[in-house]
Write a protein that holds these residues in place. Structure first.
Motif, PDB file in Angstrom:
ATOM      1  N   ASP B  86       0.829  -1.211   0.000  1.00 50.79           N
ATOM      2  CA  ASP B  86       0.000   0.000   0.000  1.00 50.79           C
ATOM      3  C   ASP B  86       0.863   1.261   0.000  1.00 50.79           C
ATOM      4  O   ASP B  86       0.328   2.373  -0.122  1.00 50.79           O
ATOM      5  N   SER B  87       2.159   1.095   0.159  1.00 55.97           N
ATOM      6  CA  SER B  87       3.060   2.250   0.165  1.00 55.97           C
ATOM      7  C   SER B  87       2.958   2.993  -1.158  1.00 55.97           C
ATOM      8  O   SER B  87       3.104   2.404  -2.240  1.00 55.97           O
ATOM      9  N   ALA B  88       2.684   4.284  -1.078  1.00 58.29           N
ATOM     10  CA  ALA B  88       2.447   5.097  -2.270  1.00 58.29           C
ATOM     11  C   ALA B  88       2.244   6.535  -1.816  1.00 58.29           C
ATOM     12  O   ALA B  88       2.256   6.831  -0.616  1.00 58.29           O
ATOM     13  N   VAL B  89       2.050   7.407  -2.793  1.00 54.99           N
ATOM     14  CA  VAL B  89       1.595   8.756  -2.475  1.00 54.99           C
ATOM     15  C   VAL B  89       0.108   8.818  -2.816  1.00 54.99           C
ATOM     16  O   VAL B  89      -0.298   8.454  -3.938  1.00 54.99           O
ATOM     17  N   TYR B  90      -0.690   9.244  -1.859  1.00 54.82           N
ATOM     18  CA  TYR B  90      -2.129   9.330  -2.044  1.00 54.82           C
ATOM     19  C   TYR B  90      -2.527  10.795  -2.197  1.00 54.82           C
ATOM     20  O   TYR B  90      -2.185  11.635  -1.365  1.00 54.82           O
ATOM     21  N   PHE B  91      -3.239  11.061  -3.284  1.00 54.30           N
ATOM     22  CA  PHE B  91      -3.662  12.425  -3.565  1.00 54.30           C
ATOM     23  C   PHE B  91      -5.180  12.541  -3.454  1.00 54.30           C
ATOM     24  O   PHE B  91      -5.921  11.624  -3.824  1.00 54.30           O
ATOM     25  N   CYS B  92      -5.589  13.689  -3.002  1.00 48.85           N
ATOM     26  CA  CYS B  92      -6.991  14.075  -3.011  1.00 48.85           C
ATOM     27  C   CYS B  92      -7.129  15.244  -3.984  1.00 48.85           C
ATOM     28  O   CYS B  92      -6.216  16.093  -4.076  1.00 48.85           O
ATOM     29  N   ALA B  93      -8.216  15.276  -4.711  1.00 58.26           N
ATOM     30  CA  ALA B  93      -8.481  16.375  -5.633  1.00 58.26           C
ATOM     31  C   ALA B  93      -9.955  16.757  -5.501  1.00 58.26           C
ATOM     32  O   ALA B  93     -10.787  15.939  -5.104  1.00 58.26           O
ATOM     33  N   SER B  94     -10.261  17.995  -5.846  1.00 63.31           N
ATOM     34  CA  SER B  94     -11.663  18.410  -5.829  1.00 63.31           C
ATOM     35  C   SER B  94     -11.956  19.279  -7.041  1.00 63.31           C
ATOM     36  O   SER B  94     -11.051  19.841  -7.664  1.00 63.31           O
ATOM     37  N   SER B  95     -13.223  19.366  -7.365  1.00 64.27           N
ATOM     38  CA  SER B  95     -13.653  20.216  -8.479  1.00 64.27           C
ATOM     39  C   SER B  95     -15.123  20.543  -8.324  1.00 64.27           C
ATOM     40  O   SER B  95     -15.832  19.952  -7.508  1.00 64.27           O
ATOM     41  N   PHE B  96     -15.566  21.508  -9.137  1.00 66.21           N
ATOM     42  CA  PHE B  96     -16.989  21.775  -9.245  1.00 66.21           C
ATOM     43  C   PHE B  96     -17.370  21.293 -10.635  1.00 66.21           C
ATOM     44  O   PHE B  96     -17.254  22.018 -11.613  1.00 66.21           O
ATOM     45  N   VAL B  97     -17.773  20.034 -10.700  1.00 64.26           N
ATOM     46  CA  VAL B  97     -17.864  19.333 -11.968  1.00 64.26           C
ATOM     47  C   VAL B  97     -18.785  20.030 -12.957  1.00 64.26           C
ATOM     48  O   VAL B  97     -18.479  20.177 -14.130  1.00 64.26           O
ATOM     49  N   ASP B  98     -19.924  20.467 -12.530  1.00 67.56           N
ATOM     50  CA  ASP B  98     -20.915  21.014 -13.458  1.00 67.56           C
ATOM     51  C   ASP B  98     -20.460  22.323 -14.098  1.00 67.56           C
ATOM     52  O   ASP B  98     -21.043  22.774 -15.069  1.00 67.56           O
TER      53      ASP B  98
END
Lengths: 113, 114
Positions: B86-98
């Motif tokens: 499971d070792s890795a870099v974990y990213f979170c992203a966000s957007s306003f899709v519409d």
């Protein structure tokens, strides 16, 4: 540790020259494309995007070209600067929005002085 | 402007331990994405939420992984029990899709499972 991994193609460019980074995408239904820049230790940073109803879009010092016939995308960076050194990813989405992106493997850009 | 905020930035823990990664999306964004980045597999989408509801979790590797979004300003990705792979870099992203706006990424959590 891992001894085999993704081999990132590397593009070396002299400072001041123009850079062209290429990307082949696989899904002919994709209609939204985006380029990200990732510097070491940071998350991907949005550069420019384009929809399938266009074949060219320009930003500040960057241009994205889309050729749907051959499923090819390119990112052109004018007057490349040392700060442009990073890994560049293209991504595609079949939904017309950024809701579900499939990322390419990336290209490392090295700017030499 | 505050971007996507992830914590912790680095996590080192022993195999078998529970790991919880946290993400605060950009205010006003209605979609949130969790990605994993490794040398072997590149950047992979694990799961994404629209309006706090999980829409697609097909990228979640296995039942050891779970993600929640209890409200519009917070999400967690949990691994229990953790394994070295499971070792890795974990990213979170966000957007306003519409709005047609792109995803904005946080700077990631570098996870090392010993």
């Amino acid at each position: 540790g891992e001894s085999v991994g993704l081999h990132l193609p590397t593009l070396s460019v002299q400072e001041g020259d123009n850079s062209i980074i290429n990307c082949a995408y696989s899904n002919s239904a994709s209609d939204y494309f985006i380029w990200y820049k990732q510097e070491s230790g940071k998350g991907p940073q949005f550069i420019i995007d384009i929809r399938s109803n266009m074949d060219k879009r320009q930003g500040q010092r960057v241009t994205v070209l889309l050729n749907k016939t051959v499923k090819h995308l390119s990112l052109q960076i004018a007057a490349t600067q040392p700060g442009d050194s990073a890994v560049y990813f293209c991504a595609e989405s079949p939904t017309g929005t950024a809701s579900k992106l499939t990322f390419g493997t990336g290209t490392r850009l090295q700017v030499t002085l | 402007d505050a971007g996507v905020i992830q914590s912790p930035r680095h996590e080192v823990t022993e195999m078998g331990q529970e790991v919880t990664l946290r993400c605060k999306p950009i205010s006003g964004h209605n979609s949130l994405f969790w990605y994993r980045q490794t040398m072997m597999r590149g950047l992979e989408l694990l799961i994404y939420f629209n309006n706090n509801v999980p829409i697609d979790d097909s990228g979640m590797p296995e039942d050891r992984f779970s993600a929640k979004m209890p409200n519009a300003s917070f999400s967690t990705l949990k691994i229990q029990p953790s394994e070295p792979r499971d070792s890795a870099v974990y990213f979170c992203a966000s957007s306003f899709v519409d709005s047609g706006q792109p995803q904005h990424f946080g700077d990631g959590t570098r996870l090392s499972i010993l």
